[in-house]
Design an enzyme around this catalytic site. Structure first.
Site, short mmCIF file in Angstrom:
data_model
loop_
_atom_site.label_atom_id
_atom_site.label_comp_id
_atom_site.label_asym_id
_atom_site.label_seq_id
_atom_site.Cartn_x
_atom_site.Cartn_y
_atom_site.Cartn_z
N GLU A 159 0.80 -1.23 0.00
CA GLU A 159 0.00 0.00 0.00
C GLU A 159 0.84 1.28 0.00
OE1 GLU A 159 -2.67 -0.36 3.33
OE2 GLU A 159 -3.81 -1.96 2.41
N GLU A 340 -5.51 -8.46 0.98
CA GLU A 340 -6.14 -8.08 2.25
C GLU A 340 -7.62 -7.83 2.01
OE1 GLU A 340 -4.50 -4.78 4.49
OE2 GLU A 340 -2.46 -5.49 4.10
O1 IFM Z 1 -4.15 -2.88 9.29
C1 IFM Z 1 -4.10 -2.38 7.99
C2 IFM Z 1 -2.94 -2.99 7.23
O2 IFM Z 1 -1.73 -2.79 7.88
C3 IFM Z 1 -2.84 -2.38 5.87
N1 IFM Z 1 -4.11 -2.43 5.18
C4 IFM Z 1 -5.28 -1.99 5.88
C5 IFM Z 1 -5.37 -2.66 7.24
C6 IFM Z 1 -6.62 -2.19 7.98
O3 IFM Z 1 -6.61 -0.82 8.15
#
Ligand code: IFM
Length: 430
Positions: A159, A340
């Protein structure tokens, strides 16, 4: 239906779970946590889930969940010393962890950078400094040599939007800088670092797949008059990264930014950034609505009366299908992993159980959304739940719980939530 070869996993990140602050160098999040009111509950990552000490038990827990893969990140300030040499104890931790996972037939998905930049690099400008991209490539080079044979899949960055925009542009994440120029420059150097690190990975482990993980919050206009705002927000927050990586260009919105905030880009940078990747990691949690501002820019507009998670994020599974289908239309993509997806919910423990049916429903509907995208021709080959366990949720500290596994931070007891049990049951059914 999701095919048998589809990879199911769970994900975490180093700073969010490891703890053991005293056995590594400081990172930007250690510094940020000390700033007054930076973290909602004034907490830090010093202990977190104590994964450094409890990792063997955690590996057993991952194996018991019957997942195919575990996505973790390496802490740069744990793996390397400040002079660039290997911290044998620090890297040894990852070697032992990866070895134990492989012994249990769990595939290892390793992210090289999930936001814990060594503080000594931030002291020299961090991601605003072009040298950091080269330092990242040198770190990727060393780690990929040291961990030869132990990694199934590398991600360079997790990210970059969050690192650049949240960290350097609006300052709600470490290092807490608020400057549009800093944000755009950091984004460019992160992407350059990705490209340079890809070169190191290709050289050291040509047979190991490598890619990048991007987060997307698809944008929607609040009203029919806000279409331009939604388009601009999409270009600025989402397409900025993927377009650079896949097409070797920033969106044309770049040219609409005042010159003094545009990033410095050197000849060849876009070629380095856009070399082929083996997969694209897509992180999805929610969609966002936008409205036009008086100066023809965009601002977020929250919907009311929609289902939300404990983060205040709308639950909108269809957004994941729409996102995947639109990315597939816009770009020539490699295979996709959903790296994710998950939900923070206000969990509570009763009789040693956490009956998080709202999270079960979130996973159910989002897995169906992935399936819908596959049925519409998108090549999705894996899905990772965020997160294996509750952990340090950045600026929210420990107040937000994303885990399939509940963490009692007083005792470090792990309790499988109902969502963990159902995820496991689903995987065993295959
Ligand atoms: O916890 C985070 C993660 O580290 C990166 N993506 C989003 C998740 C939730 O906010």
């Amino acid at each position: 239906m999701l095919k048998p070869a589809f990879t199911f996993g769970v994900a975490t990140a180093s700073f969010q779970i490891e703890g053991a602050r005293d056995s590594r160098l400081a990172c930007i999040w250690d510094t940020f946590c000390k700033q007054p009111n930076a973290i909602a509950d004034q907490s830090d990552g010093d202990i977190a889930c104590d994964h450094i000490n409890l990792w063997q038990q955690d590996v057993e827990m991952i194996a018991d969940l019957a997942v195919d893969a575990y996505r973790l990140s390496i802490s740069w300030p744990r793996a390397l010393n400040q002079d660039g040499t290997v911290n044998q104890q620090g890297l040894g931790f990852y070697r032992d962890l990866l070895t134990a996972l492989k012994a249990r037939n769990i595939k290892t998905y390793v992210t090289l950078y999930h936001w814990d930049l060594p503080q000594y690099l931030e002291d020299q400008g961090g991601w605003q400094n072009r040298d950091t991209a080269y330092a990242f490539a040198a770190y990727a080079d060393i780690v990929s040599k040291e961990l030869a044979g132990l990694v199934d899949s590398y991600a360079t960055l997790n990210e970059p939007f969050c690192s650049a925009y949240l960290g350097y542009e609006i300052g709600v994440h470490a290092p807490g800088i608020k400057s549009q120029k800093a944000g755009r420059q950091a984004a460019h150097h992160l992407l350059l670092g990705h490209g340079l690190a890809m070169q190191a990975l290709r050289k050291n482990c040509p047979d190991t797949e490598a890619g990048i993980v991007l987060n997307f919050s698809p944008t929607y206009p609040l009203t029919a008059d806000d279409k331009l705002a939604a388009f601009q927000a999409d270009q600025y927050h989402n397409q900025w990264y993927i377009k650079a990586i896949i097409d070797g260009q920033y969106p044309s919105l770049l040219n609409e930014l005042p010159e003094h905030v545009q990033p410095d880009i050197q000849p060849q940078d876009m070629v380095i950034i856009s070399q082929p990747i083996d997969y694209l990691g897509v992180n999805y949690y929610t969609r966002i609505h936008y409205k036009c501002t008086a100066d023809n820019w965009f601002e977020e507009a929250n919907l009311t009366n929609v289902p939300i998670t404990d983060m205040g994020w709308e639950v909108y599974p269809q957004g994941l299908t729409e996102l995947l289908v639109s990315l597939n239309e816009l770009y020539t993509l490699p295979k996709i992993y959903i790296t994710e997806n998950g939900a923070a919910m206000a969990d509570s423990v009763h009789d040693n159980q956490v009956l998080d049916y709202d999270r079960v429903s979130y996973y159910h509907t989002h897995l169906n959304a992935v399936n819908d995208a596959i049925n519409q021709g998108v090549n999705v080959q894996g899905y990772f739940a965020w997160s294996l366990m509750d952990n340090f949720e950045w600026a929210y500290g420990y107040e937000k719980r994303f885990g399939l596994v509940y963490i009692n931070y007083q005792t470090q007891q792990r309790i499988l939530k109902e969502s963990a049990k159902q995820y496991c049951a689903l995987l065993k059914q295959r």
